[in-house]
Design an enzyme around this catalytic site. Structure first.
Site, PDB file in Angstrom:
ATOM      1  N   SER A  35       0.866  -1.179   0.000  1.00 59.75           N
ATOM      2  CA  SER A  35       0.000   0.000   0.000  1.00 59.75           C
ATOM      3  C   SER A  35       0.902   1.228   0.000  1.00 59.75           C
ATOM      4  CB  SER A  35      -0.874  -0.015   1.252  1.00 59.75           C
ATOM      5  OG  SER A  35      -1.449   1.257   1.477  1.00 59.75           O
ATOM      6  N   ARG A  36       0.306   2.392  -0.338  1.00 64.68           N
ATOM      7  CA  ARG A  36       1.070   3.633  -0.205  1.00 64.68           C
ATOM      8  C   ARG A  36       1.144   4.046   1.257  1.00 64.68           C
ATOM      9  NH1 ARG A  36      -2.263   7.402  -4.011  1.00 64.68           N
ATOM     10  NH2 ARG A  36      -3.849   6.406  -2.725  1.00 64.68           N
ATOM     11  N   LYS A  52      -9.079  -4.773 -14.738  1.00 62.17           N
ATOM     12  CA  LYS A  52      -9.675  -4.100 -15.886  1.00 62.17           C
ATOM     13  C   LYS A  52     -10.038  -2.672 -15.478  1.00 62.17           C
ATOM     14  CE  LYS A  52     -13.419  -3.412 -14.987  1.00 62.17           C
ATOM     15  NZ  LYS A  52     -14.085  -2.637 -13.904  1.00 62.17           N
ATOM     16  N   ASP A 101     -14.596   1.735 -17.132  1.00 63.43           N
ATOM     17  CA  ASP A 101     -14.975   1.046 -15.903  1.00 63.43           C
ATOM     18  C   ASP A 101     -16.071   0.012 -16.141  1.00 63.43           C
ATOM     19  OD1 ASP A 101     -14.212   0.950 -13.174  1.00 63.43           O
ATOM     20  OD2 ASP A 101     -16.220   1.645 -12.650  1.00 63.43           O
ATOM     21  N   HIS A 132      -2.432   1.433 -13.364  1.00 65.85           N
ATOM     22  CA  HIS A 132      -2.151   0.062 -13.823  1.00 65.85           C
ATOM     23  C   HIS A 132      -0.823  -0.014 -14.579  1.00 65.85           C
ATOM     24  CE1 HIS A 132      -6.700  -1.192 -13.753  1.00 65.85           C
ATOM     25  NE2 HIS A 132      -6.248  -0.829 -12.571  1.00 65.85           N
TER      26      HIS A 132
HETATM   27  N1  LIG Z   1     -13.104  -7.153 -11.292  1.00 66.29           N
HETATM   28  C1  LIG Z   1     -14.074  -6.414 -10.756  1.00 66.29           C
HETATM   29  O1  LIG Z   1     -15.193  -6.859 -10.543  1.00 66.29           O
HETATM   30  C2  LIG Z   1     -13.766  -5.017 -10.378  1.00 66.29           C
HETATM   31  C3  LIG Z   1     -14.628  -4.358  -9.530  1.00 66.29           C
HETATM   32  C4  LIG Z   1     -14.285  -3.090  -9.112  1.00 66.29           C
HETATM   33  C5  LIG Z   1     -13.134  -2.502  -9.606  1.00 66.29           C
HETATM   34  N2  LIG Z   1     -12.332  -3.156 -10.480  1.00 66.29           N
HETATM   35  C6  LIG Z   1     -11.106  -2.516 -11.000  1.00 66.29           C
HETATM   36  O2  LIG Z   1     -10.131  -2.529  -9.981  1.00 66.29           O
HETATM   37  C7  LIG Z   1      -9.409  -1.304  -9.959  1.00 66.29           C
HETATM   38  C8  LIG Z   1      -9.524  -0.714  -8.553  1.00 66.29           C
HETATM   39  O3  LIG Z   1     -10.876  -0.446  -8.261  1.00 66.29           O
HETATM   40  P1  LIG Z   1     -11.361  -0.255  -6.734  1.00 66.29           P
HETATM   41  O4  LIG Z   1     -12.808   0.090  -6.821  1.00 66.29           O
HETATM   42  O5  LIG Z   1     -10.950  -1.393  -5.905  1.00 66.29           O
HETATM   43  O6  LIG Z   1     -10.533   1.059  -6.375  1.00 66.29           O
HETATM   44  P2  LIG Z   1     -10.295   1.777  -5.000  1.00 66.29           P
HETATM   45  O7  LIG Z   1     -10.816   0.966  -3.850  1.00 66.29           O
HETATM   46  O8  LIG Z   1     -10.795   3.188  -5.142  1.00 66.29           O
HETATM   47  O9  LIG Z   1      -8.695   1.884  -4.979  1.00 66.29           O
HETATM   48  C9  LIG Z   1      -7.886   0.752  -4.846  1.00 66.29           C
HETATM   49  C10 LIG Z   1      -6.590   1.133  -4.163  1.00 66.29           C
HETATM   50  O10 LIG Z   1      -5.721   1.753  -5.081  1.00 66.29           O
HETATM   51  C11 LIG Z   1      -4.710   2.432  -4.355  1.00 66.29           C
HETATM   52  N3  LIG Z   1      -4.392   3.661  -5.091  1.00 66.29           N
HETATM   53  C12 LIG Z   1      -3.270   3.859  -5.809  1.00 66.29           C
HETATM   54  N4  LIG Z   1      -3.276   5.053  -6.388  1.00 66.29           N
HETATM   55  C13 LIG Z   1      -4.408   5.654  -6.004  1.00 66.29           C
HETATM   56  C14 LIG Z   1      -4.963   6.943  -6.246  1.00 66.29           C
HETATM   57  N5  LIG Z   1      -4.349   7.853  -7.001  1.00 66.29           N
HETATM   58  N6  LIG Z   1      -6.162   7.243  -5.684  1.00 66.29           N
HETATM   59  C15 LIG Z   1      -6.805   6.329  -4.933  1.00 66.29           C
HETATM   60  N7  LIG Z   1      -6.324   5.086  -4.660  1.00 66.29           N
HETATM   61  C16 LIG Z   1      -5.122   4.758  -5.192  1.00 66.29           C
HETATM   62  C17 LIG Z   1      -5.267   2.657  -2.954  1.00 66.29           C
HETATM   63  O11 LIG Z   1      -4.533   1.835  -2.063  1.00 66.29           O
HETATM   64  P3  LIG Z   1      -3.278   2.387  -1.217  1.00 66.29           P
HETATM   65  O12 LIG Z   1      -3.286   3.865  -1.302  1.00 66.29           O
HETATM   66  O13 LIG Z   1      -3.544   1.857   0.155  1.00 66.29           O
HETATM   67  O14 LIG Z   1      -2.075   1.789  -1.835  1.00 66.29           O
HETATM   68  C18 LIG Z   1      -6.700   2.129  -3.053  1.00 66.29           C
HETATM   69  O15 LIG Z   1      -7.155   1.524  -1.888  1.00 66.29           O
HETATM   70  C19 LIG Z   1     -10.004  -0.429 -11.057  1.00 66.29           C
HETATM   71  O16 LIG Z   1      -9.192  -0.469 -12.199  1.00 66.29           O
HETATM   72  C20 LIG Z   1     -11.353  -1.071 -11.347  1.00 66.29           C
HETATM   73  O17 LIG Z   1     -11.781  -0.965 -12.695  1.00 66.29           O
HETATM   74  C21 LIG Z   1     -12.611  -4.407 -10.840  1.00 66.29           C
END
Ligand SMILES: NC(=O)c1ccc[n+]([C@@H]2O[C@H](COP(=O)([O-])OP(=O)(O)OC[C@H]3O[C@@H](n4cnc5c(N)ncnc54)[C@H](OP(=O)(O)O)[C@@H]3O)[C@@H](O)[C@H]2O)c1
Length: 313
Positions: A28-29, A89, A170, A71
């Site tokens: 994590s950051r 994705k 998304d 990514h």
């Molecule tokens: N497969 C699926 O069903 C599915 C579902 C939802 C999302 N996704 C994909 O997964 C990815 C993440 O989605 P999510 O909804 O899990 O995201 P999220 O909870 O908003 O963020 C995931 C993590 O990314 C890190 N991060 C790194 N740079 C960041 C920034 N500039 N701003 C905010 N967070 C940052 C943070 O962790 P730290 O800061 O602690 O390192 C954060 O907890 C996206 O590309 C999305 O399309 C896939």
């Protein structure tokens, strides 16, 4: 795991359903967030930077679960350290980044895969089998939609430009990937895009044409909840996939005479374990990419989405 956020937690929960892999480290950051995730999922190594995570010698494969703009840099970091990588994705922000990641992985003979988990779900495997067996005849049309409603919060990942927000990358990636799986790459693309209040694409409608005359009619929106269904229409029969078509669900095969067969494969969890099983299988067999989600197709999907946004009306 890089980025212990929402999807990382869902994936971690589903990983408990399979013995094909386990989470040995989280990066994590912030140390606090790494610790919180590690405590929640019993992860032995917790790192306060992504650099430290990718340097961890216990890690075989890095799962990139950060917002889309991260990514490319995150996956590059992992590849530079000689790790196999699974990238959420949308794979990258655009096809240029996708091509670059793929060429880095190929030059180092490292495994790389888009985490398009839908590809590995039991109902999708059954649909692919029926299509390959010719049960539908000649496929004429693919129809799919993915619309969700989000509150008017400019900080939401799906709406924030700086976090790669927008309906297409998304949500629309699922219909686009579904059409690609059935029909391949389009040779004609028509699109309509209207912005959300933050300026990202809020509602995007797409018509794709294919060299054999088939069409795909696809839409996505982050402004309203749509049916989230899909259909594959062939000369002999059609498949109607229930909502949400890209997640564990059922489908019907409906012949031209109206005869209907219902398919409801068993599911467990949120459906994310199957992509983990695929990564483990590929690594065990020494494959550097998955035959079910090939890298050239991931690039092609990104090229299609680039074109949808670039040539929108
Ligand atoms: N497969 C699926 O069903 C599915 C579902 C939802 C999302 N996704 C994909 O997964 C990815 C993440 O989605 P999510 O909804 O899990 O995201 P999220 O909870 O908003 O963020 C995931 C993590 O990314 C890190 N991060 C790194 N740079 C960041 C920034 N500039 N701003 C905010 N967070 C940052 C943070 O962790 P730290 O800061 O602690 O390192 C954060 O907890 C996206 O590309 C999305 O399309 C896939």
């Amino acid at each position: 795991m890089i980025g212990p956020g929402r999807i990382a937690r869902s994936f971690a929960r589903d990983l408990k359903l399979t013995d094909s892999g386990r989470i040995v480290a989280v990066g994590s950051r912030s140390q606090e967030r790494a610790d919180a995730f590690a405590d929640e999922f019993d992860v032995p190594h917790r790192h306060d930077s992504y650099e430290a995570l990718v340097a961890d010698s216990e890690v075989d494969v890095v799962y990139v679960a950060t917002p889309h703009p991260a990514h490319y840099p995150n996956a590059s970091l992992a590849l530079e350290q000689g790790k196999a990588v699974l990238v959420e994705k949308a794979f990258t922000m655009n096809a240029h980044e996708a091509r670059d990641l793929v060429s880095r992985a190929r030059s180092k003979r490292l495994f790389l895969m888009e985490a398009m988990w839908t590809r590995f779900l039991p109902h999708i495997a059954e649909i692919r089998r029926l299509v390959a067996d010719g049960a539908l005849g000649e496929i004429q049309t693919v129809i799919a939609d993915h619309g969700r409603w989000f509150p008017k919060d400019p900080g939401l990942r799906t709406l924030a430009p700086e976090l790669g927000g927008g309906a297409l990358l998304d949500l629309g990636v699922y219909p686009v990937s579904f059409a690609s799986m059935v029909l391949g790459a389009p040779d004609r693309i028509v699109s309509l895009v209207d912005p959300a209040f933050t300026g990202v694409d809020g509602q995007t409608s797409m018509m794709f044409g294919y060299p054999n005359g088939a069409h795909a009619l696809l839409s996505c929106s982050c402004l309203a909840l749509s049916p989230i269904r899909a259909a594959i229409v062939g000369t002999e029969a059609r498949i109607e996939v229930a909502a949400d078509f890209f997640a564990p669900t059922s489908f019907d095969l409906i012949a031209r005479d109206g005869t209907r067969r219902h398919f409801e494969p068993p599911h467990e969890g949120r459906g994310l374990r199957h992509q983990a099983d695929e990564v483990a299988r590929c690594l065990q067999e020494g494959l550097v990419e998955s035959p079910s989600m090939p890298l050239d197709e991931t690039i092609s999907i990104m090229e299609t989405m680039d074109a949808v946004l670039a040539h929108a009306r």
